[in-house]
Each structure stands twice: as C-alpha cells, then as structure tokens.
Design a protein around this motif. Structure first.
Motif, PDB file in Angstrom:
ATOM      1  N   LEU A 125       0.568  -0.939  -0.109  1.00 12.03           N
ATOM      2  CA  LEU A 125       0.183  -0.503  -0.252  1.00 12.03           C
ATOM      3  C   LEU A 125       0.545   0.898   0.233  1.00 12.03           C
ATOM      4  O   LEU A 125       0.488   2.307  -0.334  1.00 12.03           O
ATOM      5  CB  LEU A 125      -0.919   0.141   1.164  1.00 12.03           C
ATOM      6  N   ASP A 126       1.999   1.437   0.978  1.00 15.11           N
ATOM      7  CA  ASP A 126       3.187   2.362   0.674  1.00 15.11           C
ATOM      8  C   ASP A 126       3.259   2.305  -0.708  1.00 15.11           C
ATOM      9  O   ASP A 126       3.805   3.793  -1.225  1.00 15.11           O
ATOM     10  CB  ASP A 126       3.950   2.298   1.814  1.00 15.11           C
ATOM     11  N   ALA A 127       3.998   1.676  -1.204  1.00 14.13           N
ATOM     12  CA  ALA A 127       4.293   1.551  -2.796  1.00 14.13           C
ATOM     13  C   ALA A 127       3.232   1.669  -3.767  1.00 14.13           C
ATOM     14  O   ALA A 127       3.453   2.858  -4.524  1.00 14.13           O
ATOM     15  CB  ALA A 127       4.954   0.602  -2.768  1.00 14.13           C
ATOM     16  N   TYR A 128       2.087   2.042  -3.585  1.00  7.09           N
ATOM     17  CA  TYR A 128       0.980   1.945  -4.281  1.00  7.09           C
ATOM     18  C   TYR A 128       1.195   3.373  -3.866  1.00  7.09           C
ATOM     19  O   TYR A 128       1.288   3.801  -4.722  1.00  7.09           O
ATOM     20  CB  TYR A 128      -0.021   1.713  -3.573  1.00  7.09           C
ATOM     21  N   SER A 129       0.766   3.972  -2.680  1.00  7.67           N
ATOM     22  CA  SER A 129       0.819   5.439  -2.466  1.00  7.67           C
ATOM     23  C   SER A 129       2.006   6.423  -3.380  1.00  7.67           C
ATOM     24  O   SER A 129       1.376   7.434  -3.413  1.00  7.67           O
ATOM     25  CB  SER A 129       0.251   5.823  -1.079  1.00  7.67           C
ATOM     26  N   LYS A 130       2.895   5.859  -3.238  1.00  9.51           N
ATOM     27  CA  LYS A 130       3.655   6.819  -3.336  1.00  9.51           C
ATOM     28  C   LYS A 130       3.982   6.668  -4.905  1.00  9.51           C
ATOM     29  O   LYS A 130       4.044   7.353  -4.916  1.00  9.51           O
ATOM     30  CB  LYS A 130       5.229   6.316  -2.934  1.00  9.51           C
ATOM     31  N   ALA A 134       3.200  10.259  -7.360  1.00 10.01           N
ATOM     32  CA  ALA A 134       4.459  10.499  -8.205  1.00 10.01           C
ATOM     33  C   ALA A 134       3.304  10.842  -9.226  1.00 10.01           C
ATOM     34  O   ALA A 134       3.451  11.839 -10.127  1.00 10.01           O
ATOM     35  CB  ALA A 134       4.843   9.816  -8.696  1.00 10.01           C
ATOM     36  N   LYS A 135       2.531  10.054  -9.831  1.00 14.46           N
ATOM     37  CA  LYS A 135       1.012  10.137 -10.804  1.00 14.46           C
ATOM     38  C   LYS A 135       0.503  11.865 -10.558  1.00 14.46           C
ATOM     39  O   LYS A 135       0.543  12.736 -11.490  1.00 14.46           O
ATOM     40  CB  LYS A 135       0.899   9.518 -10.999  1.00 14.46           C
ATOM     41  N   TYR A 136       0.007  11.911  -9.098  1.00  7.03           N
ATOM     42  CA  TYR A 136      -0.570  13.092  -9.166  1.00  7.03           C
ATOM     43  C   TYR A 136       0.289  14.647  -9.444  1.00  7.03           C
ATOM     44  O   TYR A 136      -0.574  15.490  -9.450  1.00  7.03           O
ATOM     45  CB  TYR A 136      -0.944  13.031  -7.347  1.00  7.03           C
ATOM     46  N   LYS A 137       1.346  14.500  -8.786  1.00 10.92           N
ATOM     47  CA  LYS A 137       2.287  15.222  -9.100  1.00 10.92           C
ATOM     48  C   LYS A 137       2.809  15.885 -10.611  1.00 10.92           C
ATOM     49  O   LYS A 137       2.760  16.694 -11.032  1.00 10.92           O
ATOM     50  CB  LYS A 137       3.837  14.680  -8.251  1.00 10.92           C
ATOM     51  N   LYS A 138       3.179  15.155 -10.717  1.00 13.04           N
ATOM     52  CA  LYS A 138       3.612  14.656 -12.358  1.00 13.04           C
ATOM     53  C   LYS A 138       2.333  15.200 -12.978  1.00 13.04           C
ATOM     54  O   LYS A 138       2.203  16.457 -14.544  1.00 13.04           O
ATOM     55  CB  LYS A 138       3.676  13.535 -13.087  1.00 13.04           C
TER      56      LYS A 138
END
Length: 142
Positions: A125-130, A134-138
């Motif tokens: 879940l932590d890896a998915y949230s990261k 990253a996609k949101y910031k992109k």
C-alpha cells in the motif's frame, strides 16, 4: 672305594674315628620324649586353631563389609528411584501444562502470520501510494 660305590661314605684319614656310643647318644637326643610330642601336638593344634579362627574371622568381616556395602547401595538406588519418580511426575506436569498452553501458542502463531501478511500489505500500500503521489505530482505540473 668299594664303600663309596655301595653308598656308604668312606672315612678319611684326617677325620677322627667316631665310636658307636657317641652316635647312639646323638640319635637318642634327637628323638623327643613321648610327653614332648604330645605337648608339641597340643601347641600345634592350638596355633592352628588360632590361625583358622583368624582366617574365618577375616572372611566373616569381609562378608559383613559386603553386606553393609550392599545395604548402602540398595538405599542409594531407592533414593535414585524416588528422584526418578519425582522427575517423571514433574515432566508429566510440564507436558500437561504445555498441552494446555498449546491452543494459545497456536493463536500466537496465527496472529504472527497475520501480522506478517498485514505488514506485507502495508508495504504494498505504501509503494502504491508513492506511485499515486508521483502520478498526481506529474499531473499537477501539467
């Protein structure tokens, strides 16, 4: 020489000739009187009895020592038997307590497995949230 061949020692000229009376007296002196033989026999039997009594006493004492050693060994084995019985009883009690604790130990193992699975899920879940971050910031940069 003929006398030597027959087994009789020949007389030498340098030795004085012995008369028969001296030889007979010497032979009579060597033989003890009848009363002396009886006294010597009594003395011999007395000493033999003392010797045999000592030997039998020593043997009897050896057997008494062995008997005492056997009794002590028997007592030691009885003590060891009692100790073994106590150890066996305590081992049975420990096995019973372990059997009573076994369901709780199984529950602890199950909880540990669930915690490990939950930890893996948290890492995923932590890896998915990261990745989402990253996609949101992109997307936000566009």
């Amino acid at each position: 020489m003929a006398a030597a061949a027959e087994g009789v020692p020949e007389t030498r000229p340098e030795e004085p000739a012995r008369d028969d009376v001296a030889v007979e007296t010497a032979e009579e002196a060597k033989e003890p009187a009848e009363a002396d033989i009886t006294e010597l026999c009594r003395d011999m039997f007395s000493k033999m009895a003392t010797y045999l009594t000592g030997e039998l006493t020593a043997t009897s004492e050896d057997y008494k020592l062995l008997e005492n050693m056997n009794k002590l060994t028997s007592l030691k084995y009885l003590e060891m038997k009692d100790i073994a019985i106590n150890i066996s009883r305590n081992l049975k009690d420990l096995n019973q307590k372990y059997a009573e604790l076994q369901p709780y130990l199984d529950q602890i193992n199950a909880i540990e497995e669930q915690v490990a699975a939950l930890e893996q899920a948290a890492y995923k879940l932590d890896a998915y949230s990261k990745k989402l971050e990253a996609k949101y910031k992109k997307l936000e940069k566009r």
